[in-house]
Design an enzyme around this catalytic site. Structure first.
Site, PDB file in Angstrom:
ATOM      1  N   CYS A   1      -1.608   8.826   3.033  1.00 43.58           N
ATOM      2  CA  CYS A   1      -1.370   8.335   1.672  1.00 43.58           C
ATOM      3  C   CYS A   1      -2.506   8.687   0.722  1.00 43.58           C
ATOM      4  O   CYS A   1      -2.295   8.807  -0.484  1.00 43.58           O
ATOM      5  CB  CYS A   1      -1.115   6.836   1.679  1.00 43.58           C
TER       6      CYS A   1
ATOM      7  N   GLU B   1       0.887  -1.170   0.000  1.00 40.96           N
ATOM      8  CA  GLU B   1       0.000   0.000   0.000  1.00 40.96           C
ATOM      9  C   GLU B   1       0.915   1.207   0.000  1.00 40.96           C
ATOM     10  O   GLU B   1       1.517   1.537   1.022  1.00 40.96           O
ATOM     11  CB  GLU B   1      -0.918  -0.044   1.230  1.00 40.96           C
TER      12      GLU B   1
END
Length: 465
Positions: A274, A240
């Site tokens: 993120c 990720e």
């Protein structure tokens, strides 16, 4: 640091409070041989985890959640000190962690195969653990992102070696103490869960290379993710990684709502998320109105001490990170960007910045990971989609429109792992599939989906005798 039920305590690495810059802890940094030992211990205990009944795995996770719930305020404060996250955001992280643990517990009992029709006998499948999960976690969500890996790993019967970021390892240490207590209480050997603190160049590198690790689950930068992917060889990986997440605002949308969403989402955890808004692509007819609302909302934000309940934006993780953001702002302006508000630095603090840019600006191409909100004017939705897709990233995108036909058409055209309609890219529920395309990652997280990633399907065929 916690290996085979024993704590290894040394003063190898200084850990600093990002706001006060005071040294708050000294922690152990494992060397390569110690890391190999931690992995070996985890590997030796994988059969114990595999043989635990689903109800026992469920009980482990529910007991961890119960103990964490009783210490919610302590963990929220620790997150704020460890990361610099405003306390009101830290409390949300603790609540989300409890949700992740309880969802993981639910799926511990829901692991199931299927029966397949056959003329010649019986075919069925069963779910089995992979073995050893190497969980490598970042600093920005030190509790929630750790449990997004630990929870499904335990639910599926895997043993775990956890490597938290050396920038913010304190939360992981306290979480490990809870897990240690629960395992002891349930008379389960503590070697099923090991904590490996230290520098990523050594500890993370060894976890990604070591043949005794069956899967690496990593959240962090693209550069480190690419290194892990190369080192992992044939082992399973979920990555990720980062993103420059676009938010498209069309002229038929609720402009004020879009502006509020952009500001709230971009400056969450000082932009160190993120799925933070990377750039806002606004149709030219409404860009002036949108920008006015954005500046109004940005002026309302309170910058300061993360332990103050009124603070909206705390420090970045370090003065070096803040200096990097300051330099990015200067570079953006030198490339023609117009700084509308903010961008002032004091130690680790940066006042939230809003900048008008064009497609060639540095801020349109990279993940800033800081409190900068770039606004880019586009002629129409087609140009917005082209700019959004002209990126090496593909994590999440946001789209504001009141036209369902536009929404569905653009959702199909955008090359991103998740499309948030009438929301910013900074949206995540703990049980939705989460992950990116292109250089933003491999695989999907979200408890249900991580459970799938961390288990193997075994097929059994019984022929007629």
């Amino acid at each position: 640091m916690f290996i085979d039920g024993k704590w290894i305590i040394r003063e190898d690495i200084d850990v600093f409070d990002p706001y006060t810059l005071e040294n708050i802890e000294k922690i152990t940094a494992l060397d390569r041989e110690e890391t190999k030992n931690a992995i070996e211990v985890t590997e030796k205990h994988k059969e114990i985890m595999k043989n635990l009944s689903p109800s026992k795995r469920y009980k482990i996770l529910m007991k961890v959640a119960e103990h964490l719930s009783s210490k919610k305020d302590f963990f929220a404060k620790t997150i704020s000190i460890d990361v610099g996250k405003p306390i009101k955001q830290s409390k949300i992280e603790v609540d989300r962690t409890l949700t992740a643990l309880k969802l993981s517990a639910f799926y511990a009992k829901e692991l199931r195969g299927e029966t397949i029709n056959s003329e010649n006998g019986l075919i069925f499948t069963k779910k089995e653990p992979l073995g050893v999960i190497g969980a490598i976690t970042p600093f920005n969500f030190p509790l929630n992102l750790a449990t997004h890996k630990i929870g499904p790993a335990i639910a599926t019967g895997n043993s775990v070696v956890l490597h938290p970021s050396s920038k913010a390892p304190i939360v992981a240490i306290y979480l490990t103490k809870i897990i240690e207590h629960v395992l002891k209480q349930m008379d389960i050997p503590r070697g099923v869960f090991n904590l490996a603190t230290g520098n990523g160049e050594i500890v993370g590198d060894e976890i990604s290379k070591n043949d005794n690790v069956n899967m690496v689950s990593f959240t962090g930068s693209v550069e480190v993710g690419e290194s892990i992917s190369k080192n992992a060889k044939m082992k399973k990986v979920t990555l990720e990684l980062g993103g420059n997440n676009p938010m498209i605002v069309l002229k038929d949308s609720d402009i004020k709502l879009a502006a509020k969403s952009a500001v709230k989402s971009k400056f969450l955890n000082a932009g160190q998320v993120c799925i933070s808004v990377g750039q806002v692509l606004v149709e030219e007819e409404v860009v002036e109105t949108f920008t006015k609302y954005v500046i109004e909302e940005t002026k309302k934000l309170i910058l300061g001490n993360p332990l103050d309940k009124n603070t909206d934006i705390g420090p970045l993780i370090s003065p070096e990170s803040a200096l990097r953001i300051e330099n990015l702002i200067k570079q953006s302006v030198s490339e023609g960007g117009e700084l509308l508000i903010g961008g002032n630095r004091q130690n680790s603090l940066i006042s939230p910045a809003v900048i008008n840019i064009d497609e060639e600006n540095i801020l349109s191409k990279i993940e800033t990971f800081g409190p900068i909100l770039p606004i880019l004017t586009v002629k129409d939705s087609e140009e917005a989609v082209n700019i959004a897709n002209n990126s090496k990233y593909g994590l999440q995108a946001g789209l504001f429109t009141n036209n369902i036909n536009n929404a569905m058409k653009i959702a199909d055209e955008l090359e991103y792992g998740g499309i948030m309609i009438n929301s910013s890219p900074t949206f995540r529920k703990d049980n939705m599939p989460f992950g990116g395309v292109k250089k933003s990652g491999l695989g999907r997280e979200g408890i249900k989906y991580t459970v799938e990633e961390m288990s193997e399907t075994k097929t059994v065929v019984i022929h007629n005798i």
